[in-house]
Design a protein around this motif. Sequence first.
Motif, mmCIF file in Angstrom:
data_model
loop_
_atom_site.group_PDB
_atom_site.id
_atom_site.type_symbol
_atom_site.label_atom_id
_atom_site.label_comp_id
_atom_site.label_asym_id
_atom_site.label_seq_id
_atom_site.Cartn_x
_atom_site.Cartn_y
_atom_site.Cartn_z
ATOM 1 N N PRO A 85 0.828 -1.210 0.000
ATOM 2 C CA PRO A 85 0.000 0.000 0.000
ATOM 3 C C PRO A 85 0.863 1.261 0.000
ATOM 4 C CG PRO A 85 -0.056 -1.064 2.145
ATOM 5 C CD PRO A 85 0.719 -1.961 1.230
ATOM 6 N N THR A 86 0.363 2.292 -0.628
ATOM 7 C CA THR A 86 1.083 3.562 -0.687
ATOM 8 C C THR A 86 0.872 4.327 0.625
ATOM 9 O OG1 THR A 86 -0.792 4.770 -1.590
ATOM 10 C CG2 THR A 86 0.699 3.709 -3.177
ATOM 11 N N GLU A 87 1.694 5.354 0.825
ATOM 12 C CA GLU A 87 1.548 6.193 2.017
ATOM 13 C C GLU A 87 0.166 6.835 2.045
ATOM 14 O OE1 GLU A 87 4.681 8.992 2.883
ATOM 15 O OE2 GLU A 87 6.182 7.574 2.167
ATOM 16 N N LYS A 88 -0.329 7.230 0.888
ATOM 17 C CA LYS A 88 -1.636 7.869 0.796
ATOM 18 C C LYS A 88 -2.757 6.902 1.221
ATOM 19 C CE LYS A 88 -2.975 11.731 -1.926
ATOM 20 N NZ LYS A 88 -2.652 12.763 -1.013
ATOM 21 N N GLU A 89 -2.609 5.628 0.879
ATOM 22 C CA GLU A 89 -3.610 4.627 1.273
ATOM 23 C C GLU A 89 -3.548 4.345 2.777
ATOM 24 O OE1 GLU A 89 -4.162 1.664 -2.502
ATOM 25 O OE2 GLU A 89 -2.238 1.571 -1.455
ATOM 26 N N LEU A 90 -2.366 4.410 3.360
ATOM 27 C CA LEU A 90 -2.206 4.115 4.783
ATOM 28 C C LEU A 90 -2.527 5.303 5.690
ATOM 29 C CD1 LEU A 90 1.101 2.065 4.644
ATOM 30 C CD2 LEU A 90 -1.194 1.184 5.057
ATOM 31 N N GLU A 91 -2.446 6.492 5.152
ATOM 32 C CA GLU A 91 -2.621 7.708 5.945
ATOM 33 C C GLU A 91 -3.907 7.749 6.781
ATOM 34 O OE1 GLU A 91 -2.532 12.480 5.198
ATOM 35 O OE2 GLU A 91 -1.490 11.177 3.780
ATOM 36 N N PRO A 92 -5.058 7.332 6.240
ATOM 37 C CA PRO A 92 -6.297 7.395 7.056
ATOM 38 C C PRO A 92 -6.249 6.492 8.299
ATOM 39 C CG PRO A 92 -6.817 7.032 4.736
ATOM 40 C CD PRO A 92 -5.337 6.914 4.869
ATOM 41 N N TYR A 93 -5.352 5.538 8.338
ATOM 42 C CA TYR A 93 -5.297 4.590 9.442
ATOM 43 C C TYR A 93 -4.286 4.971 10.512
ATOM 44 C CZ TYR A 93 -7.986 2.048 6.053
ATOM 45 O OH TYR A 93 -8.938 1.704 5.147
#
Length: 67
Positions: free
Chosen positions: A55-63
């Motif tokens: 996963p990209t940083e952008k995908e992980l950011e909400p978590y």
Amino acid sequence: MVIDRKNFLFSTSVARAETNAIWLTLLESDKVNGLDPQKYLTKILTVVPQLGPFPTEKELEPYLPWN
């Protein structure tokens, strides 16, 4: 921090010590942000693997605990 020292005693490699430090930092960030660490870990350990193998940083950011 005595518990941390004891945990790091059983890290048999630098990589394991770094992993341990990451998890402990994540747990402390949960507490600082007013989250229940058990609920937070349960959520990310069930949701994040569904994002795929890289996963990209952008995908992980909400978590992240502060989001």
